[in-house]
Motif scaffolding. Structure first.
Motif, PDB file in Angstrom:
ATOM      1  N   VAL A 133       0.898  -1.099   0.069  1.00 49.91           N
ATOM      2  CA  VAL A 133       0.042   0.106   0.096  1.00 49.91           C
ATOM      3  C   VAL A 133       1.083   1.238   0.006  1.00 49.91           C
ATOM      4  CG1 VAL A 133      -1.893   1.120   1.289  1.00 49.91           C
ATOM      5  CG2 VAL A 133      -1.622  -1.336   1.321  1.00 49.91           C
ATOM      6  N   THR A 134       0.733   2.108  -0.830  1.00 45.15           N
ATOM      7  CA  THR A 134       1.212   3.298  -1.077  1.00 45.15           C
ATOM      8  C   THR A 134       0.757   4.570  -1.434  1.00 45.15           C
ATOM      9  OG1 THR A 134       3.669   4.181  -2.080  1.00 45.15           O
ATOM     10  CG2 THR A 134       1.934   2.951  -3.473  1.00 45.15           C
ATOM     11  N   ALA A 135       1.189   5.689  -1.352  1.00 40.11           N
ATOM     12  CA  ALA A 135       0.598   6.988  -1.611  1.00 40.11           C
ATOM     13  C   ALA A 135       1.821   7.921  -1.794  1.00 40.11           C
ATOM     14  CB  ALA A 135      -0.481   7.254  -0.609  1.00 40.11           C
ATOM     15  N   ARG A 136       1.612   9.068  -2.641  1.00 40.80           N
ATOM     16  CA  ARG A 136       2.425  10.013  -2.941  1.00 40.80           C
ATOM     17  C   ARG A 136       2.890  10.584  -1.750  1.00 40.80           C
ATOM     18  NH1 ARG A 136      -1.636  11.372  -6.657  1.00 40.80           N
ATOM     19  NH2 ARG A 136      -2.076  13.274  -5.244  1.00 40.80           N
ATOM     20  N   PRO A 137       4.307  11.048  -1.470  1.00 41.35           N
ATOM     21  CA  PRO A 137       5.050  11.681  -0.252  1.00 41.35           C
ATOM     22  C   PRO A 137       4.037  12.882   0.253  1.00 41.35           C
ATOM     23  CG  PRO A 137       6.425  11.227  -1.820  1.00 41.35           C
ATOM     24  CD  PRO A 137       5.283  10.941  -2.738  1.00 41.35           C
ATOM     25  N   GLU A 138       3.331  13.540  -0.631  1.00 41.75           N
ATOM     26  CA  GLU A 138       2.729  15.081  -0.133  1.00 41.75           C
ATOM     27  C   GLU A 138       1.380  14.647   0.388  1.00 41.75           C
ATOM     28  OE1 GLU A 138       5.674  15.816  -3.285  1.00 41.75           O
ATOM     29  OE2 GLU A 138       3.917  14.364  -3.197  1.00 41.75           O
ATOM     30  N   VAL A 139       0.869  13.372  -0.110  1.00 38.99           N
ATOM     31  CA  VAL A 139      -0.520  12.787   0.454  1.00 38.99           C
ATOM     32  C   VAL A 139      -0.327  12.201   1.643  1.00 38.99           C
ATOM     33  CG1 VAL A 139      -2.585  11.117   0.103  1.00 38.99           C
ATOM     34  CG2 VAL A 139      -1.597  12.569  -1.912  1.00 38.99           C
ATOM     35  N   ARG A 140       0.594  11.413   1.991  1.00 39.83           N
ATOM     36  CA  ARG A 140       0.969  10.802   3.066  1.00 39.83           C
ATOM     37  C   ARG A 140       1.371  11.702   4.146  1.00 39.83           C
ATOM     38  NH1 ARG A 140       5.594   7.940   0.991  1.00 39.83           N
ATOM     39  NH2 ARG A 140       6.214   7.564   3.012  1.00 39.83           N
ATOM     40  N   ALA A 141       2.039  12.882   4.008  1.00 39.22           N
ATOM     41  CA  ALA A 141       2.574  13.941   4.635  1.00 39.22           C
ATOM     42  C   ALA A 141       1.462  14.836   5.271  1.00 39.22           C
ATOM     43  CB  ALA A 141       3.447  15.059   4.210  1.00 39.22           C
ATOM     44  N   ALA A 158       5.258  20.981   6.228  1.00 37.98           N
ATOM     45  CA  ALA A 158       6.408  21.126   5.803  1.00 37.98           C
ATOM     46  C   ALA A 158       7.504  20.221   6.619  1.00 37.98           C
ATOM     47  CB  ALA A 158       6.963  22.134   5.791  1.00 37.98           C
ATOM     48  N   GLU A 159       7.270  20.156   7.989  1.00 41.90           N
ATOM     49  CA  GLU A 159       8.172  19.216   8.934  1.00 41.90           C
ATOM     50  C   GLU A 159       7.837  17.900   8.886  1.00 41.90           C
ATOM     51  OE1 GLU A 159       9.181  22.441  12.657  1.00 41.90           O
ATOM     52  OE2 GLU A 159       7.213  21.335  12.639  1.00 41.90           O
ATOM     53  N   VAL A 160       6.819  17.657   8.693  1.00 38.69           N
ATOM     54  CA  VAL A 160       5.977  16.302   8.501  1.00 38.69           C
ATOM     55  C   VAL A 160       6.557  15.581   7.258  1.00 38.69           C
ATOM     56  CG1 VAL A 160       3.978  14.586   8.385  1.00 38.69           C
ATOM     57  CG2 VAL A 160       4.073  16.870   9.921  1.00 38.69           C
ATOM     58  N   LEU A 161       6.374  16.319   6.002  1.00 35.62           N
ATOM     59  CA  LEU A 161       6.848  15.963   4.900  1.00 35.62           C
ATOM     60  C   LEU A 161       8.244  15.605   4.677  1.00 35.62           C
ATOM     61  CD1 LEU A 161       6.369  15.438   1.948  1.00 35.62           C
ATOM     62  CD2 LEU A 161       6.557  17.661   1.394  1.00 35.62           C
ATOM     63  N   GLU A 162       9.132  16.529   5.626  1.00 35.97           N
ATOM     64  CA  GLU A 162      10.460  16.280   5.668  1.00 35.97           C
ATOM     65  C   GLU A 162      10.670  14.963   6.387  1.00 35.97           C
ATOM     66  OE1 GLU A 162      14.635  18.180   7.552  1.00 35.97           O
ATOM     67  OE2 GLU A 162      12.710  19.338   7.633  1.00 35.97           O
ATOM     68  N   ASP A 163      10.137  14.630   7.420  1.00 41.54           N
ATOM     69  CA  ASP A 163      10.175  13.419   8.250  1.00 41.54           C
ATOM     70  C   ASP A 163       9.798  12.256   7.389  1.00 41.54           C
ATOM     71  OD1 ASP A 163      10.868  14.729  10.646  1.00 41.54           O
ATOM     72  OD2 ASP A 163       8.449  14.555  11.503  1.00 41.54           O
ATOM     73  N   ILE A 164       8.567  12.387   6.332  1.00 39.85           N
ATOM     74  CA  ILE A 164       8.375  11.204   5.594  1.00 39.85           C
ATOM     75  C   ILE A 164       9.325  10.940   4.645  1.00 39.85           C
ATOM     76  CG2 ILE A 164       6.792  10.635   3.662  1.00 39.85           C
ATOM     77  CD1 ILE A 164       5.318  10.365   6.186  1.00 39.85           C
ATOM     78  N   ARG A 165      10.061  11.927   4.162  1.00 34.00           N
ATOM     79  CA  ARG A 165      11.090  11.712   3.086  1.00 34.00           C
ATOM     80  C   ARG A 165      12.249  11.105   3.795  1.00 34.00           C
ATOM     81  NH1 ARG A 165       9.784  17.422  -0.539  1.00 34.00           N
ATOM     82  NH2 ARG A 165       8.255  16.109  -1.968  1.00 34.00           N
TER      83      ARG A 165
END
Length: 214
Positions: A133-141, A158-165
């Protein structure tokens, strides 16, 4: 294997795999294990004990004491716990300490649903059905950000997106169990899906896998 129904649900953080696994457990009357909580429990326990989460030997000892049935601590759902989990999970000793518990859960009579990152490749490669199961990083963030804010945490998108990446890069680079779909896993991209749509799609994947084994 036997006729037990074992479902492996792998994927990156905030992809929707946890919700999908829960729905599948409900649909088939199977116990569900969020294996990520095991690593969060190790990270949180290490932090509380003043242990460096980047110390492979000491964290392996901490992992050996994790209780599979005591994963309801709210502290395991925080942003900090997620980061700690990603750090301790790179240690082969930690993974080895938790391996037997996960395999044991997967072999429960009747079957089980396991949600993680290496279920279909390492823990239960013989699973009846394997989903990635996946999704684009921006969606997941955004999903994770909404969850964290709802829990009262102060954090920016923005911080959460950085964490995800950062976590994706760390988990994808593990030599012992890199985050990648099993060769026979079915990809489920939930970027544009509600949980109901994702759960329905997941059930269809499971039913197709069961039919192929009949």
């Amino acid at each position: 294997m036997s006729a037990d129904l074992v479902i492996a649900v792998d994927g990156p953080a905030a992809s929707g795999k946890g919700a999908v696994a829960t729905r599948l457990g409900q649909a088939y009357g199977l116990p569900v294990l969020d294996t990520g909580l095991l690593y969060r429990a190790v990270g949180v326990a290490a932090s509380r004990a003043g242990v460096d989460p980047d110390d492979p030997e000491v964290t392996a000892s901490v992992a050996g004491a994790v209780d599979l049935m005591a994963l309801d601590d709210p502290a395991l759902r925080t942003r900090e716990a997620g980061e700690l989990a990603s750090r301790v999970a790179v240690h082969p000793g930690v993974r080895a300490a938790l391996h037997a518990a996960q395999v044991g859960f997967s072999r429960r009579p009747g079957g089980a649903v396991l949600d993680g990152r290496d279920i279909g490749t390492v823990i239960a490669p013989w699973a009846t059905a394997k989903l990635f199961v996946t999704a684009r990083p921006e969606v997941r963030a955004e999903r994770r950000w909404r969850q964290l804010v709802g829990q009262g945490e102060t954090v920016t998108l923005a911080e959460v997106l950085e964490d995800i990446r950062r976590r994706d890069a760390r988990d994808g680079g593990r030599l012992d169990a890199p985050m990648a779909p099993a060769t026979d896993a079915v990809l489920l991209d939930t970027s544009e899906m509600t949980i109901d749509l994702a759960a329905d799609a997941a059930r269809r994947i499971v039913e197709a896998a069961r039919a192929n084994r009949a």
